[in-house]
Design an enzyme around this catalytic site. Structure first.
Site, PDB file in Angstrom:
ATOM      1  N   HIS A  25      -1.296  10.401  -1.988  1.00  0.00           N
ATOM      2  CA  HIS A  25      -1.134  10.583  -0.539  1.00  0.00           C
ATOM      3  C   HIS A  25      -0.614   9.295   0.081  1.00  0.00           C
ATOM      4  O   HIS A  25      -1.158   8.216  -0.131  1.00  0.00           O
ATOM      5  CB  HIS A  25      -2.458  10.970   0.125  1.00  0.00           C
ATOM      6  CG  HIS A  25      -2.291  11.331   1.580  1.00  0.00           C
ATOM      7  ND1 HIS A  25      -1.901  12.586   1.980  1.00  0.00           N
ATOM      8  CD2 HIS A  25      -2.413  10.593   2.714  1.00  0.00           C
ATOM      9  CE1 HIS A  25      -1.804  12.617   3.304  1.00  0.00           C
ATOM     10  NE2 HIS A  25      -2.102  11.410   3.769  1.00  0.00           N
ATOM     11  N   SER A  26       0.459   9.410   0.875  1.00  0.00           N
ATOM     12  CA  SER A  26       1.066   8.293   1.590  1.00  0.00           C
ATOM     13  C   SER A  26       1.450   7.191   0.597  1.00  0.00           C
ATOM     14  O   SER A  26       2.199   7.435  -0.340  1.00  0.00           O
ATOM     15  CB  SER A  26       0.108   7.799   2.679  1.00  0.00           C
ATOM     16  OG  SER A  26       0.764   6.951   3.585  1.00  0.00           O
ATOM     17  N   LEU A  27       0.938   5.969   0.781  1.00  0.00           N
ATOM     18  CA  LEU A  27       1.226   4.895  -0.175  1.00  0.00           C
ATOM     19  C   LEU A  27       0.903   5.334  -1.596  1.00  0.00           C
ATOM     20  O   LEU A  27       1.632   5.005  -2.541  1.00  0.00           O
ATOM     21  CB  LEU A  27       0.414   3.639   0.179  1.00  0.00           C
ATOM     22  CG  LEU A  27       0.394   2.517  -0.865  1.00  0.00           C
ATOM     23  CD1 LEU A  27       1.796   1.967  -1.106  1.00  0.00           C
ATOM     24  CD2 LEU A  27      -0.572   1.409  -0.436  1.00  0.00           C
TER      25      LEU A  27
END
Length: 258
Positions: free
Chosen positions: A93-95
Site C-alpha cells: 500500500h502506497s510506499l
C-alpha cells in the site's frame, strides 16, 4: 517453526507450515503491521500471511528507520527468501507498493522466482517522478500540516508534542524513500496485477491504473470507499476483496497444474 520465522523484519500472526500460498504485505509510509494483521482471519486456510515489520516502529521502535531503497529491498529479499517455498503474492500500500515492486524486480533479475500476483494499493505507478515533492525536507510545522492533509495520522498524535518528536524522524525517512524512488526501466513483470484504489484519494485514477504498464499478466482495477488510507477506513472490505483475489488465483493455478 523454523528459526527464519523469528526475523524482526517479518510478522507472521498465524504461522501455517502447510500453506500452499504465502501473502506478503508491505505497509505505507509511517505504517505498521496493524493495517494487515486482521486479515489472518479473512484469508483462506491455505494461505500464510507475512507482514513486513519496518524498523523504528512497533517492536522495533528503538532501531533507526530505513533510509535507502536499495539497502531496504536487498535486506527484505534476504529475510523473505527462507519463507518463499511455495507460490506467493505481494501486496503493497502506497510506499509499500513501490518497495514491493522494487523487491520483486530485483528478485527476478537475480534469478529468484517472483510473486505470482501483485497488488498495488493506493499508489501512483513506480515510474512517476516524485522528486519535486520533497515532503521529507519540509520544516516541522509544514510537515505536520502535510500529514494532517493526508488524513493518515490521528489528530491526537499530531497534537502530542512528545509523540511527534519521537515519530517525526521515522515519517521523514519514509517520505524520503517515497519521494526519491523512481523506476525508469521498461521491462515488465510477468505476473498478474490487481490495483486497489480509494475513491477520494488525491492520487488520480490514471496514475494508479498506469501500474499495468509494468506488468504483462492479467489486470484488474477495484475502487473502494475512502481516501488515500482506505486500507484502514475500509479494512474489512479490502481484506475480503483481496481474499477473493487470492481464492481466484488459487483456483486458476490449481486448474492449470491439474
Amino acid at each position: 517453526m523454523s528459526s527464519a520465522s523469528h526475523s524482526p523484519w517479518l510478522f507472521i500472526p498465524k504461522p501455517n507450515p502447510q500453506a500452499s500460498l504465502k501473502v506478503i504485505c508491505f505497509p505505507y509510509a509511517g505504517g505498521s503491521v496493524r493495517s494487515f494483521s486482521d486479515w489472518k482471519d479473512t484469508l483462506p486456510d491455505f494461505v500464510e500471511l507475512i507482514i513486513i515489520q519496518m524498523p523504528a516502529r512497533g517492536a522495533r521502535i528503538s532501531e533507526p528507520p530505513a533510509q535507502c531503497m536499495d539497502e531496504l529491498t536487498d535486506t527484505l529479499i534476504t529475510e523473505l527468501a527462507p519463507h518463499l517455498n511455495c507460490d506467493f503474492v505481494f501486496y503493497g500500500h502506497s510506499l509499500g507498493a513501490r518497495v514491493a515492486f522494487e523487491a520483486q524486480r530485483k528478485m527476478r533479475l537475480s534469478g529468484m522466482a517472483g510473486p505470482c500476483h501483485f497488488v498495488a494499493s493506493g499508489s501512483p505507478n513506480p515510474g512517476k517522478d516524485r522528486s519535486h515533492e520533497k515532503t521529507h525536507l519540509l520544516d516541522d510545522e509544514a510537515f505536520k500540516a502535510k500529514l494532517k492533509s493526508l488524513n493518515g495520522t490521528p489528530p491526537a498524535v499530531l497534537e502530542h508534542e512528545e509523540l511527534m518528536t519521537l515519530f517525526m524522524p521515522v515519517l521523514r525517512a519514509d517520505f524520503k524513500l517515497a519521494n526519491t524512488y523512481r523506476y525508469t526501466g521498461d521491462e515488465k513483470s510477468p505476473c498478474s496485477l490487481s490495483v486497489f484504489a480509494g475513491k477520494d484519494d488525491e492520487i488520480t485514477v490514471e496514475e494508479q491504473q498506469d501500474w499495468q504498464k509494468y506488468f504483462s499478466g492479467e489486470y484488474t482495477f477495484t475502487l473502494f470507499e475512502g481516501d488515500h488510507f482506505f486500507i484502514d477506513s475500509s479494512n474489512q472490505e479490502v481484506g475480503e476483496a483481496f481474499s477473493d483475489v487470492v481464492k481466484q488465483l488459487y483456483t486458476e493455478r490449481t486448474l492449470t497444474s491439474a
